[in-house]
Design a protein around this motif. Structure first.
Motif, PDB file in Angstrom:
ATOM      1  N   LEU A  30       0.831  -1.202   0.000  1.00 14.40           N
ATOM      2  CA  LEU A  30       0.000   0.000   0.000  1.00 14.40           C
ATOM      3  C   LEU A  30       0.871   1.261   0.000  1.00 14.40           C
ATOM      4  O   LEU A  30       0.560   2.265  -0.642  1.00 14.40           O
ATOM      5  CB  LEU A  30      -0.884  -0.027   1.261  1.00 14.40           C
ATOM      6  CG  LEU A  30      -2.188   0.757   1.302  1.00 14.40           C
ATOM      7  CD1 LEU A  30      -3.090   0.406   0.135  1.00 14.40           C
ATOM      8  CD2 LEU A  30      -2.905   0.495   2.620  1.00 14.40           C
ATOM      9  N   PHE A  31       1.987   1.191   0.750  1.00 17.65           N
ATOM     10  CA  PHE A  31       2.902   2.336   0.885  1.00 17.65           C
ATOM     11  C   PHE A  31       4.328   1.911   0.530  1.00 17.65           C
ATOM     12  O   PHE A  31       5.152   1.671   1.412  1.00 17.65           O
ATOM     13  CB  PHE A  31       2.904   2.856   2.331  1.00 17.65           C
ATOM     14  CG  PHE A  31       1.566   3.300   2.852  1.00 17.65           C
ATOM     15  CD1 PHE A  31       0.995   4.499   2.425  1.00 17.65           C
ATOM     16  CD2 PHE A  31       0.893   2.541   3.802  1.00 17.65           C
ATOM     17  CE1 PHE A  31      -0.231   4.921   2.929  1.00 17.65           C
ATOM     18  CE2 PHE A  31      -0.331   2.960   4.308  1.00 17.65           C
ATOM     19  CZ  PHE A  31      -0.900   4.157   3.859  1.00 17.65           C
ATOM     20  N   PRO A  32       4.653   1.798  -0.760  1.00 22.25           N
ATOM     21  CA  PRO A  32       5.996   1.352  -1.159  1.00 22.25           C
ATOM     22  C   PRO A  32       7.111   2.204  -0.537  1.00 22.25           C
ATOM     23  O   PRO A  32       8.200   1.725  -0.250  1.00 22.25           O
ATOM     24  CB  PRO A  32       5.987   1.492  -2.685  1.00 22.25           C
ATOM     25  CG  PRO A  32       4.531   1.461  -3.068  1.00 22.25           C
ATOM     26  CD  PRO A  32       3.781   2.058  -1.920  1.00 22.25           C
ATOM     27  N   ARG A  33       6.812   3.494  -0.288  1.00 21.46           N
ATOM     28  CA  ARG A  33       7.808   4.392   0.304  1.00 21.46           C
ATOM     29  C   ARG A  33       8.247   3.891   1.680  1.00 21.46           C
ATOM     30  O   ARG A  33       9.407   4.003   2.068  1.00 21.46           O
ATOM     31  CB  ARG A  33       7.187   5.791   0.425  1.00 21.46           C
ATOM     32  CG  ARG A  33       8.137   6.883   0.874  1.00 21.46           C
ATOM     33  CD  ARG A  33       9.085   7.308  -0.230  1.00 21.46           C
ATOM     34  NE  ARG A  33       8.393   7.828  -1.371  1.00 21.46           N
ATOM     35  CZ  ARG A  33       7.944   9.073  -1.496  1.00 21.46           C
ATOM     36  NH1 ARG A  33       8.138   9.946  -0.534  1.00 21.46           N
ATOM     37  NH2 ARG A  33       7.334   9.458  -2.587  1.00 21.46           N
ATOM     38  N   LEU A  34       7.331   3.311   2.433  1.00 14.32           N
ATOM     39  CA  LEU A  34       7.675   2.803   3.770  1.00 14.32           C
ATOM     40  C   LEU A  34       8.605   1.603   3.664  1.00 14.32           C
ATOM     41  O   LEU A  34       9.481   1.402   4.501  1.00 14.32           O
ATOM     42  CB  LEU A  34       6.413   2.421   4.550  1.00 14.32           C
ATOM     43  CG  LEU A  34       5.432   3.555   4.898  1.00 14.32           C
ATOM     44  CD1 LEU A  34       4.282   3.019   5.741  1.00 14.32           C
ATOM     45  CD2 LEU A  34       6.124   4.713   5.625  1.00 14.32           C
ATOM     46  N   ASN A  35       8.408   0.814   2.621  1.00 10.78           N
ATOM     47  CA  ASN A  35       9.272  -0.350   2.405  1.00 10.78           C
ATOM     48  C   ASN A  35      10.704   0.120   2.134  1.00 10.78           C
ATOM     49  O   ASN A  35      11.666  -0.435   2.675  1.00 10.78           O
ATOM     50  CB  ASN A  35       8.738  -1.172   1.232  1.00 10.78           C
ATOM     51  CG  ASN A  35       9.380  -2.542   1.173  1.00 10.78           C
ATOM     52  OD1 ASN A  35       9.947  -3.019   2.166  1.00 10.78           O
ATOM     53  ND2 ASN A  35       9.319  -3.174   0.018  1.00 10.78           N
TER      54      ASN A  35
END
Length: 235
Positions: free
Chosen positions: A120-125
């Motif tokens: 949902l939030f690739p940036r967090l990965n």
């Protein structure tokens, strides 16, 4: 799913909510709009157990919850994304997310849900080993929502998710809210950006000085001259 009846909430001698009633049906996005200080944040804090109503009742899935401890409300399936994000600045992104699952007993599914949040939030990965305090405002908002999703909520309370974000990020956050809802999570949304909130909600309530003054279909409200004048900057 949620039935709030005539709740009165005070800060000391000051009455913040006056006989507020509202309902949220399973699967809906319901939004609360109103000026700063109208009582929207107070209402969400009361629903999540951080404040107690002096009178009135809150039923969730048919059960009274107004006297339950906060962790009991989280366990029942209500999760709150507070205003101002409130991420744990000295912990990494991944540690913040894992903390969201603290009360869960289904330990085997936590890893899977973590991957869902990263989808949902690739940036967090990309930032999972980074300290949360070093993230931008938008990334912290994503993390606050992701952490709440790790509790596996049935009802998500969102307080001002677009506050302080650039217009492009606001659009992204609202798309994600719709996605979370389509995935089966019911949402109660408090939002200053009334136009955006009404554009994704099913129904809306307008709160003024602690009182619900109007409620109805979100699209109808978005097209109402009275609402446009008062809350949508005359758009």
């Amino acid at each position: 799913m949620l039935n709030v009846q005539e709740i009165n909430v005070f800060y000391g001698n000051i009455q913040a909510l006056k006989a507020v009633s509202l309902t949220v049906e399973e699967g809906e996005i319901v939004t609360l709009i109103g000026a700063n200080g109208a009582g929207k944040t107070t209402l969400l804090k009361t629903l999540s157990g951080l404040l107690r109503p002096k009178s009135g009742s809150i039923h969730y899935m048919g059960e009274p919850i107004q006297s339950r401890p906060v962790q009991g409300i989280v366990k029942a399936g209500i999760s709150h994304v507070p205003e101002g994000r409130r991420v744990f600045a000295n912990m990494t992104v991944e540690e913040n997310l894992e903390l969201g699952a603290y009360l869960r007993k289904d330990k085997g599914n936590i890893k899977q849900d973590l991957l869902k949040v990263y989808d949902l939030f690739p940036r967090l990965n990309e930032r999972k080993k980074q300290l949360s305090g070093t993230l931008s405002g938008g990334e912290q908002q994503m993390l606050a929502i992701g952490r709440a999703l790790m509790t596996k909520p049935k009802l998500l309370l969102l307080d001002e998710p677009s506050m302080g974000l650039a217009p492009l990020l606001v659009k992204q956050i609202f798309n994600i809210i719709e996605e979370i809802n389509k995935d089966g999570t019911t949402i109660l949304l408090v939002e200053q950006n009334a136009n955006m909130a009404l554009s994704i909600a099913n129904r809306a309530y307008v709160i003024e000085t602690g009182t619900v003054v109007l409620s109805g279909d979100a699209k109808e409200m978005q097209n109402s001259d009275e609402i446009k004048e008062a809350y949508l900057g005359g758009l």
